[in-house]
Scaffold this motif. Structure first.
Motif, short mmCIF file in Angstrom:
data_model
loop_
_atom_site.label_atom_id
_atom_site.label_comp_id
_atom_site.label_asym_id
_atom_site.label_seq_id
_atom_site.Cartn_x
_atom_site.Cartn_y
_atom_site.Cartn_z
N HIS A 100 -26.72 -9.78 171.17
CA HIS A 100 -26.08 -11.06 170.80
C HIS A 100 -24.85 -11.28 171.68
CE1 HIS A 100 -28.64 -11.49 167.23
NE2 HIS A 100 -28.59 -10.16 167.25
N TYR A 121 -16.66 -7.66 160.34
CA TYR A 121 -17.94 -6.96 160.07
C TYR A 121 -17.81 -6.10 158.81
CZ TYR A 121 -21.49 -3.36 160.22
OH TYR A 121 -22.49 -2.51 159.86
N CYS A 125 -19.39 -6.41 155.07
CA CYS A 125 -20.16 -5.29 154.50
C CYS A 125 -19.50 -4.75 153.23
CB CYS A 125 -20.29 -4.16 155.51
SG CYS A 125 -21.26 -4.56 156.95
N THR A 290 -24.40 -5.97 168.72
CA THR A 290 -25.71 -5.46 168.31
C THR A 290 -26.30 -6.27 167.16
OG1 THR A 290 -24.64 -4.07 166.68
CG2 THR A 290 -24.97 -3.09 168.86
N GLU A 291 -27.57 -5.98 166.90
CA GLU A 291 -28.27 -6.57 165.75
C GLU A 291 -27.52 -6.23 164.46
OE1 GLU A 291 -31.48 -7.84 167.13
OE2 GLU A 291 -30.82 -9.14 165.49
N ARG A 292 -27.11 -4.98 164.35
CA ARG A 292 -26.45 -4.53 163.12
C ARG A 292 -25.22 -5.38 162.82
NH1 ARG A 292 -22.78 1.00 162.78
NH2 ARG A 292 -22.09 0.75 160.64
N HIS A 294 -24.44 -8.40 164.10
CA HIS A 294 -24.82 -9.80 163.91
C HIS A 294 -25.41 -10.03 162.52
CE1 HIS A 294 -27.53 -13.34 164.41
NE2 HIS A 294 -26.42 -13.83 164.92
N ASP A 295 -26.20 -9.08 162.05
CA ASP A 295 -26.83 -9.22 160.73
C ASP A 295 -25.80 -9.44 159.62
OD1 ASP A 295 -29.35 -9.01 161.61
OD2 ASP A 295 -29.74 -6.96 160.87
N ALA A 296 -24.64 -8.80 159.78
CA ALA A 296 -23.62 -8.90 158.73
C ALA A 296 -22.99 -10.29 158.66
CB ALA A 296 -22.54 -7.84 158.96
N THR A 298 -24.95 -13.01 159.06
CA THR A 298 -26.12 -13.88 158.91
C THR A 298 -26.39 -14.16 157.43
OG1 THR A 298 -26.97 -12.78 160.87
CG2 THR A 298 -28.55 -14.10 159.65
N GLY A 299 -26.93 -15.34 157.12
CA GLY A 299 -27.31 -15.63 155.74
C GLY A 299 -26.69 -16.93 155.26
N ARG A 304 -19.40 -15.74 155.27
CA ARG A 304 -19.72 -14.68 156.23
C ARG A 304 -19.63 -15.16 157.67
NH1 ARG A 304 -23.00 -10.70 153.56
NH2 ARG A 304 -24.25 -10.19 155.37
#
Ligand SMILES: Cc1ncc(COP(=O)(O)O)c(C=O)c1O
Length: 433
Positions: A100, A121, A125, A290-292, A294-296, A298-299, A304
């Motif tokens: 990303h 991040y 989390c 990273t994906e990890r 970016h995922d945090a 997302t939604g 967030r």
């Protein structure tokens, strides 16, 4: 009566004391041409930004073409082809876990983005207590407040100490002045011990460690052993702490590989790039992650989101310049040029190492440094202005970092030109006290 012209206030310049700036009217290859026709060899890539020579025609043409099609559009809610192409090009060359990319304007803002992403991040989390940043001694990460806070104490920061964020500081692998009193030939990178203890005791409070991988720039062109960077990655992974690699200086070949992290086989959680990204033509920066991470972000929950951006984020003209810059890596023998530069460094530095006025010599990839013995070592060393003037009078742009003279040339410098730079530096040793 017309108003007088505004006075130009130059950066890192002592108003009223430093000599008047030189007027430059053209640049070509490694040379800058002054208004009165003098040629100056730019041996520091104009503050470490230029890669393939000044006014490279392919980058100039890409900029002109893009400016005529689309000069700018806001990047929130909109995208464009130059940014998409750049993401695709970078995706092929950055360490694999970085998927990303978040654009900003310059090295300092790329660092701000990384710091803010790291802290948010952990908040996203549900671990808001993990919010401290660890940085290295001798670090330099930029001049905005976050970047200045993670930079080590220096004349650049002292006026602002009362407002700098608190940062946890650990040793840098400055082998010439080993922080734990050992020598590189026999040590086991014991300088990592301070970070190891800190992470063991306070890892639950720490969001990220930020490093300039393998080469600390403004702190004195300090070259670290690859094992030091690899050790930082090992420790941060073990303690679930994010690693920010500030590749603002080291990116795009400076250390002999595309990125310094590649040399040490290290995959960071964030990588900051700027300076060479556009080949030295326009300000543009990016923070990759990273994906990890970016995922945090997302939604559906808007709390967030990463609420950060700059007016010129992903400017199309700057992206077009960056694409043309990366195309040159595909079409010109860039890494052969870098290897040729490194050969000259390796051949010329030993003669300096033997000189009694020299405290240390070091090099990595296209970058070399000669640390001089002076009674007032440091950025404000009284020798520095005399050296700077000496070099300019001989037609070479070198800006010593205090008592550290370094060479960081555009990759198109020829061995003959580089040897000429070394000859001038050798002559300058006569200025030593
Ligand atoms: C490692 C590093 N990070 C960040 C920066 C700041 O970059 P900029 O001057 O583009 O804000 C620099 C600038 O020298 C740098 O060397």
């Amino acid at each position: 009566m017309s108003a007088p012209d505004l006075h130009l206030w130059h950066p890192f310049t002592q108003e009223g004391a430093d000599p008047a700036p030189l007027q430059i009217r053209r640049g070509e290859g490694v040379f800058l041409e002054t208004q009165d026709g003098r040629q100056i060899l730019d041996a520091i890539s104009s503050w470490w930004v230029n890669l393939h020579g000044h006014s490279h025609p392919a980058i100039a043409a890409a900029i002109a073409g893009q400016a005529a099609r689309l000069e700018h559009v806001l990047f929130a809610g909109f995208s464009h082809e130059p940014a998409e192409e750049l993401a695709s090009r970078l995706g092929k060359i950055v360490p694999a876990p970085l998927r990303h990319i978040f654009f900003s304007d310059d090295g300092s803002t790329a660092v701000e983005v990384a710091l803010k992403l790291a802290v948010q991040y952990w908040r996203n989390c549900s671990q808001p207590g993990k919010c401290r940043i660890v940085a290295l001694e001798n670090a330099y990460h930029g001049d905005t407040f976050g970047a200045m806070s993670v930079s080590d104490d220096s004349p650049f920061t002292s006026a602002f100490d009362s407002l700098r964020l608190p940062v946890l500081r650990v040793h840098s692998a400055y082998c010439a002045h080993c922080p734990v009193g050992l020598t590189r030939a026999t040590c086991q990178i014991e300088c990592l011990g301070k970070l190891e203890r800190l992470l063991a005791e306070r890892g639950h409070e720490i969001a990220a460690v930020i490093v300039e991988p393998l080469l600390q720039g403004a702190g004195g062109m300090i070259v670290h052993p690859e094992e030091f960077l690899a050790g930082i990655r090992r420790l941060t992974t073990a303690h679930d702490v994010l690693l920010i690699a500030d590749e603002v200086l080291t990116g795009f070949g400076r250390t002999g590989r595309m990125f310094a992290c590649d040399r040490a086989g290290v995959f960071p959680d964030f990588m900051c790039v700027a300076k060479g990204l556009t080949g030295g033509f326009l300000p543009l920066a990016a923070t990759l992650t990273t994906e990890r991470v970016h995922d945090a972000f997302t939604g559906a929950d808007r709390a967030r989101a990463f609420f950060h951006g700059h007016s010129y984020t992903a400017n199309p003209i700057a992206c077009a310049a960056a694409n043309a810059n990366l195309h040159i890596f595909d079409t010109e023998p860039v890494f052969e040029r870098i290897a040729a530069i490194e050969q000259v460094h390796a051949a010329r530095l030993p003669e300096f190492a033997e000189h009694p006025g020299v405290a240390d010599v070091r090099h990595i990839g296209s970058v070399a440094a000669i640390e001089l013995n002076v009674p007032d070592a440091g950025y404000l060393s009284s020798l520095r202005p005399r050296l700077y003037e000496f070099y300019l009078n001989r037609g070479v742009l070198l800006r010593p970092l205090g008592n550290v003279v370094y060479i960081l040339p555009p990759y198109v410098i020829t061995p003959g030109q580089l040897n000429f730079v070394y000859d001038i530096i050798r002559d300058s040793l006569a200025l030593l006290p």
